[in-house]
Design a protein around this motif. Sequence first.
Motif, short mmCIF file in Angstrom:
data_model
loop_
_atom_site.label_atom_id
_atom_site.label_comp_id
_atom_site.label_asym_id
_atom_site.label_seq_id
_atom_site.Cartn_x
_atom_site.Cartn_y
_atom_site.Cartn_z
N PHE A 44 6.87 48.95 41.99
CA PHE A 44 5.92 47.98 42.55
C PHE A 44 4.57 48.63 42.81
CE2 PHE A 44 3.79 46.19 46.25
CZ PHE A 44 3.62 44.87 45.84
N ALA A 45 4.56 49.80 43.45
CA ALA A 45 3.30 50.46 43.78
C ALA A 45 2.50 50.79 42.53
CB ALA A 45 3.57 51.73 44.59
N CYS A 46 3.18 51.25 41.50
CA CYS A 46 2.48 51.62 40.27
C CYS A 46 1.89 50.40 39.55
CB CYS A 46 3.43 52.35 39.33
SG CYS A 46 3.83 54.04 39.84
N LEU A 47 2.67 49.35 39.45
CA LEU A 47 2.26 48.20 38.64
C LEU A 47 1.37 47.21 39.38
CD1 LEU A 47 5.54 47.33 36.69
CD2 LEU A 47 3.60 48.71 35.93
N PHE A 48 1.52 47.10 40.71
CA PHE A 48 0.86 46.01 41.42
C PHE A 48 -0.08 46.46 42.54
CE2 PHE A 48 4.63 44.03 39.53
CZ PHE A 48 4.04 42.96 38.88
N HIS A 49 -0.48 47.74 42.55
CA HIS A 49 -1.37 48.19 43.62
C HIS A 49 -2.74 47.52 43.53
CE1 HIS A 49 -2.01 51.07 40.29
NE2 HIS A 49 -3.25 51.22 40.75
N LYS A 50 -3.23 47.29 42.33
CA LYS A 50 -4.53 46.61 42.20
C LYS A 50 -4.38 45.10 42.41
CE LYS A 50 -6.72 50.01 39.21
NZ LYS A 50 -7.46 50.26 37.96
N TRP A 51 -3.32 44.56 41.89
CA TRP A 51 -3.04 43.12 42.05
C TRP A 51 -3.01 42.74 43.53
CZ3 TRP A 51 1.14 40.93 44.55
CH2 TRP A 51 1.36 39.57 44.34
N LEU A 52 -2.41 43.58 44.36
CA LEU A 52 -2.27 43.28 45.78
C LEU A 52 -3.63 43.09 46.45
CD1 LEU A 52 -0.47 43.03 48.30
CD2 LEU A 52 -0.57 45.52 48.52
N PHE A 53 -4.61 43.87 46.04
CA PHE A 53 -5.92 43.81 46.69
C PHE A 53 -6.93 42.93 45.96
CE2 PHE A 53 -4.10 47.79 48.27
CZ PHE A 53 -4.30 47.62 49.63
N GLU A 54 -6.72 42.69 44.69
CA GLU A 54 -7.75 42.00 43.90
C GLU A 54 -7.39 40.57 43.52
OE1 GLU A 54 -9.38 44.42 40.74
OE2 GLU A 54 -8.83 46.26 41.80
N VAL A 55 -6.14 40.17 43.75
CA VAL A 55 -5.72 38.80 43.49
C VAL A 55 -5.47 38.12 44.83
CG1 VAL A 55 -3.93 37.33 42.47
CG2 VAL A 55 -4.73 39.37 41.25
N GLN A 56 -5.95 36.91 44.98
CA GLN A 56 -5.86 36.21 46.26
C GLN A 56 -4.43 35.81 46.59
OE1 GLN A 56 -8.47 35.81 48.33
NE2 GLN A 56 -7.07 34.94 49.85
N LEU A 57 -3.96 36.21 47.78
CA LEU A 57 -2.64 35.84 48.27
C LEU A 57 -2.81 35.09 49.59
CD1 LEU A 57 -0.64 39.15 47.63
CD2 LEU A 57 -0.67 37.09 46.22
N GLU A 58 -2.16 33.95 49.72
CA GLU A 58 -2.36 33.11 50.90
C GLU A 58 -1.31 33.33 51.99
OE1 GLU A 58 -4.99 31.45 51.20
OE2 GLU A 58 -5.73 31.47 49.13
N ASP A 59 -0.08 33.68 51.60
CA ASP A 59 1.03 33.80 52.54
C ASP A 59 0.97 35.15 53.26
OD1 ASP A 59 3.56 34.14 53.77
OD2 ASP A 59 4.46 32.72 52.37
N SER A 60 0.72 35.13 54.57
CA SER A 60 0.56 36.37 55.32
C SER A 60 1.86 37.17 55.40
CB SER A 60 0.06 36.07 56.74
OG SER A 60 0.95 35.21 57.42
N GLU A 61 3.01 36.48 55.47
CA GLU A 61 4.29 37.19 55.52
C GLU A 61 4.56 37.91 54.21
OE1 GLU A 61 7.54 34.80 56.75
OE2 GLU A 61 6.62 34.20 58.65
#
Length: 229
Positions: free
Chosen positions: A113-130
Amino acid sequence: MPQPSTPRSSAYLSALTQEIEKKLQRALSSPSQRRNLLQELFADIALEVDDRARDIILTREEDDISPVDDGIGSPLCFYDVLADYYVQVPESGKVILDLIVQLWSQSFASHIFACLFHKWLFEVQLEDSEVLLRYSSALVQGATNVFWIDTQTNTRRFQSLFRYLLEEVALVPPLINKIASQAQRDLYLLLSRFILFYNSDDKLESFLKHFPVFPNAFLIGRSSRYFCY
């Protein structure tokens, strides 16, 4: 970092994504082989991009400024180009993300997860805080694991991940503030432990200036007290 800027490179990264999905699905359906399959997948995405794949993925201009030639001392790995791809085409990583969530408690799931989605986590909008909190925690856990792998093997295979979290997140308040305060605290402490190992001492002064004061009895004092070398 390279972007999938041509139909040929996008098709190649889409095919890689499908192979990742297949291996995750096999891991989900085969409890006895789950750990080995996830370990193999992690090893696959951490491989350096070979010459054939480089010719497909990178344009000539991007190849000229790849990390190997850019002086940062780390190879261009498959996770580097896939992480960019999942930012540029967020829906392409949705199935992988859903499968990883189902495998959260398994060894190597957080690494992947960290390798593939570290940029996605910060650069793609996520609405659900949990959901954001869960992903943030997984990022810190996975990054911790892969950074320790580098220190134990005395390599810098995950230096690009470290530099992104340091230079593009920790030193950029709008991005670091996207995650919960607990995850921010954990990320800052993680980066402080590895900043010298990853040869980022030139960023140390700026990092200390950005290091926040957390409202926690265990963290009273100056930021310099948090470092563990």
